[in-house]
Scaffold this motif. Sequence first.
Motif, PDB file in Angstrom:
ATOM      1  N   GLU A   1      -1.960  47.283  48.998  1.00  0.00           N
ATOM      2  CA  GLU A   1      -1.723  46.964  47.595  1.00  0.00           C
ATOM      3  C   GLU A   1      -1.053  45.606  47.455  1.00  0.00           C
ATOM      4  N   VAL A   2      -1.443  44.873  46.432  1.00  0.00           N
ATOM      5  CA  VAL A   2      -0.738  43.667  46.001  1.00  0.00           C
ATOM      6  C   VAL A   2      -0.331  43.874  44.549  1.00  0.00           C
ATOM      7  N   PHE A   3       0.964  43.721  44.282  1.00  0.00           N
ATOM      8  CA  PHE A   3       1.516  43.831  42.935  1.00  0.00           C
ATOM      9  C   PHE A   3       1.913  42.427  42.500  1.00  0.00           C
ATOM     10  N   PHE A   4       1.272  41.915  41.452  1.00  0.00           N
ATOM     11  CA  PHE A   4       1.558  40.554  40.977  1.00  0.00           C
ATOM     12  C   PHE A   4       2.122  40.619  39.569  1.00  0.00           C
ATOM     13  N   TYR A   5       3.279  39.958  39.374  1.00  0.00           N
ATOM     14  CA  TYR A   5       3.930  39.919  38.056  1.00  0.00           C
ATOM     15  C   TYR A   5       4.202  38.470  37.689  1.00  0.00           C
ATOM     16  N   PHE A   6       3.960  38.116  36.417  1.00  0.00           N
ATOM     17  CA  PHE A   6       4.253  36.772  35.932  1.00  0.00           C
ATOM     18  C   PHE A   6       4.864  36.849  34.548  1.00  0.00           C
ATOM     19  N   SER A   7       5.950  36.094  34.347  1.00  0.00           N
ATOM     20  CA  SER A   7       6.562  35.940  33.034  1.00  0.00           C
ATOM     21  C   SER A   7       6.812  34.457  32.803  1.00  0.00           C
ATOM     22  N   GLY A   8       6.295  33.930  31.702  1.00  0.00           N
ATOM     23  CA  GLY A   8       6.452  32.506  31.420  1.00  0.00           C
ATOM     24  C   GLY A   8       5.374  32.033  30.471  1.00  0.00           C
TER      25      GLY A   8
ATOM     26  N   ASN B   1      -8.136  41.049  50.562  1.00  0.00           N
ATOM     27  CA  ASN B   1      -8.943  42.232  50.258  1.00  0.00           C
ATOM     28  C   ASN B   1      -8.087  43.478  50.050  1.00  0.00           C
ATOM     29  N   PRO B   2      -7.162  43.457  49.081  1.00  0.00           N
ATOM     30  CA  PRO B   2      -6.316  44.640  48.884  1.00  0.00           C
ATOM     31  C   PRO B   2      -7.115  45.824  48.354  1.00  0.00           C
ATOM     32  N   ASP B   3      -6.736  47.017  48.788  1.00  0.00           N
ATOM     33  CA  ASP B   3      -7.357  48.213  48.233  1.00  0.00           C
ATOM     34  C   ASP B   3      -7.032  48.359  46.751  1.00  0.00           C
ATOM     35  N   LEU B   4      -5.811  47.924  46.378  1.00  0.00           N
ATOM     36  CA  LEU B   4      -5.378  48.026  44.984  1.00  0.00           C
ATOM     37  C   LEU B   4      -4.693  46.732  44.570  1.00  0.00           C
ATOM     38  N   LEU B   5      -5.113  46.170  43.439  1.00  0.00           N
ATOM     39  CA  LEU B   5      -4.444  45.027  42.832  1.00  0.00           C
ATOM     40  C   LEU B   5      -3.842  45.475  41.509  1.00  0.00           C
TER      41      LEU B   5
ATOM     42  N   PRO C   1     -13.049  39.750  37.857  1.00  0.00           N
ATOM     43  CA  PRO C   1     -14.385  39.934  38.416  1.00  0.00           C
ATOM     44  C   PRO C   1     -14.459  41.236  39.191  1.00  0.00           C
ATOM     45  N   LYS C   2     -15.602  41.897  39.092  1.00  0.00           N
ATOM     46  CA  LYS C   2     -15.728  43.197  39.737  1.00  0.00           C
ATOM     47  C   LYS C   2     -15.870  43.099  41.249  1.00  0.00           C
ATOM     48  N   ASP C   3     -16.312  41.931  41.743  1.00  0.00           N
ATOM     49  CA  ASP C   3     -16.487  41.795  43.178  1.00  0.00           C
ATOM     50  C   ASP C   3     -15.168  41.421  43.829  1.00  0.00           C
ATOM     51  N   GLY C   4     -14.935  41.943  45.023  1.00  0.00           N
ATOM     52  CA  GLY C   4     -13.772  41.541  45.808  1.00  0.00           C
ATOM     53  C   GLY C   4     -12.572  42.451  45.691  1.00  0.00           C
ATOM     54  N   PHE C   5     -12.456  43.263  44.643  1.00  0.00           N
ATOM     55  CA  PHE C   5     -11.340  44.178  44.483  1.00  0.00           C
ATOM     56  C   PHE C   5     -11.880  45.594  44.300  1.00  0.00           C
ATOM     57  N   ARG C   6     -11.414  46.498  45.139  1.00  0.00           N
ATOM     58  CA  ARG C   6     -11.879  47.881  45.025  1.00  0.00           C
ATOM     59  C   ARG C   6     -11.305  48.545  43.783  1.00  0.00           C
ATOM     60  N   HIS C   7      -9.966  48.419  43.616  1.00  0.00           N
ATOM     61  CA  HIS C   7      -9.298  49.038  42.474  1.00  0.00           C
ATOM     62  C   HIS C   7      -8.365  48.010  41.834  1.00  0.00           C
ATOM     63  N   VAL C   8      -8.400  47.938  40.520  1.00  0.00           N
ATOM     64  CA  VAL C   8      -7.599  46.966  39.784  1.00  0.00           C
ATOM     65  C   VAL C   8      -6.942  47.647  38.589  1.00  0.00           C
ATOM     66  N   LEU C   9      -5.651  47.370  38.400  1.00  0.00           N
ATOM     67  CA  LEU C   9      -4.922  47.786  37.204  1.00  0.00           C
ATOM     68  C   LEU C   9      -4.247  46.550  36.636  1.00  0.00           C
ATOM     69  N   GLN C  10      -4.448  46.302  35.355  1.00  0.00           N
ATOM     70  CA  GLN C  10      -3.863  45.112  34.742  1.00  0.00           C
ATOM     71  C   GLN C  10      -3.177  45.470  33.438  1.00  0.00           C
ATOM     72  N   PHE C  11      -1.938  44.960  33.290  1.00  0.00           N
ATOM     73  CA  PHE C  11      -1.150  45.127  32.072  1.00  0.00           C
ATOM     74  C   PHE C  11      -0.914  43.726  31.492  1.00  0.00           C
ATOM     75  N   SER C  12      -1.467  43.455  30.312  1.00  0.00           N
ATOM     76  CA  SER C  12      -1.245  42.177  29.644  1.00  0.00           C
ATOM     77  C   SER C  12      -0.467  42.423  28.358  1.00  0.00           C
TER      78      SER C  12
END
Length: 474
Positions: free
Chosen positions: A69-76, A115-119, A143-154
């Motif tokens: 898993e990769v967890f990415f957070y950005f504020s700015g 290639n994380p299983d979860l982004l 993009p649907k290619d390259g990530f198996r599972h994606v969760l995004q909070f905007s």
Amino acid sequence: MASTAILVGNATYSRQDSLPCCIEDVAAMKALVEATGRYSAIHALTDLDADGMREAVRTAISADDTHDEVFFYFSGHGTQIGTEFYYCGTQFDDARPNETGVSNAELHNLLRAVNPDLLVKVVDACFSGTLLVKGNLPQLAIPKDGFRHVLQFSSSLDSQTSLAGEPLSVFTRAFCDASVRKTSGPIYFTDIFNTLRDDYLGNDEQTPFFVSQSTGRELLVDDATKLAEFRELLTTRWSGFDQGEHGAESALAVTEPLSAKKLLLAAEGRLGNPERVKLLIDELFDGVLARFNNGEFGEFFEVDKVEHATYQEVTARDLIIRVLARETRPDRLVTAEIPKAKTKSDAFGLIAHSMVALSPEWMGTEHYSLELNCTLTRAQLRLNLTPRFRTLQRLVLVLSCAPSLDQCYIFEILTQHLRTDWDRFAQDGSELVRRWYKLGWDEEPDGIIEKVCVALENAARKHIEETAARLAKE
């Protein structure tokens, strides 16, 4: 396999308004992901330019590793140019967005390398906001290619504003509150999705945007009791205004104003005082002196330091004055003024005024006003690298500190000086580095120390290598 969290908060911008809450946003998210116990590495970084953001991602996730898993957070600040969204670096210039910002597509390319299983992405960004308003956030395509599972909070749709706050941005606070809603059992990311959707029902001003390409079983934490300490932090360190049981929506409601005394008492805990000023400057100056390793350069340069309790280094005056003169400060601990030129109604007067405004060489630093009004034992540090060989030039680093009630301003000037006599060097040198920083009184100067020392080491190394290369050709 590794699970990595990358948390970035940009609060101080050279061309855009400051967003002070972004520093606390990162601190809160770091405390949250630490409490879950799920991440083998957590990288919490603040005030990065675009190159710094790219390098932070590359450093955090090696292409040689595989990641669960990769967890990415950005504020700015963020901005939309054409069809592309950009995370704004601290030096962002919309005329050069790809150089001074990181596009959403580029971020995905960097993350896709492992290639994380979860982004998981949580983006609390602005489009063009003021101090307390973060503007329109586009819907960030994945993009649907390259990530198996994606969760995004905007934090909002591209037609809406996203509110900052005190001490946390409203959406970041809502995300944290949603994360601790349950007190037992596992907490799934879909639980947070559902809570946030309910929190913002009927809120026409801000509608978070969610993406879910997942199984619905992805966990934030396997046991909610692990978040008990973090829940307590939300009610103490990050209490701020009362957001109530309905999270972000109630943050927009009218609440009973705090009394003047309570407001003043709360402010006292954030402001600088003589003890805080001394501690921060000591940590900065002593950290640079300890971090700079002259062992590599000892055979080429003799290193000595000079310290001043006032502003005596001429090379730093222009930068200090120009920055502080345009900053809004609640005090006059340091006076920095650029006198306005007297103008005439005729064409010559207008031309002369333009010359003064545009030409620092014509105006000259003697026309400026710079005074340290408060008492400091250490205001400036000068580090001289005097060459042991006549073919080398002198390098001079000047660090200056200008305290304000809210924060400390730090100025870095690195110059290179030609020899004017057998044992003397020119007072004016060619400028290699000119940077300034703002640091809160409860922040650590480690990041600035690293930047300053790396720049000095790189300059010394480059000068030696270039001189050796030139001599080899003769």
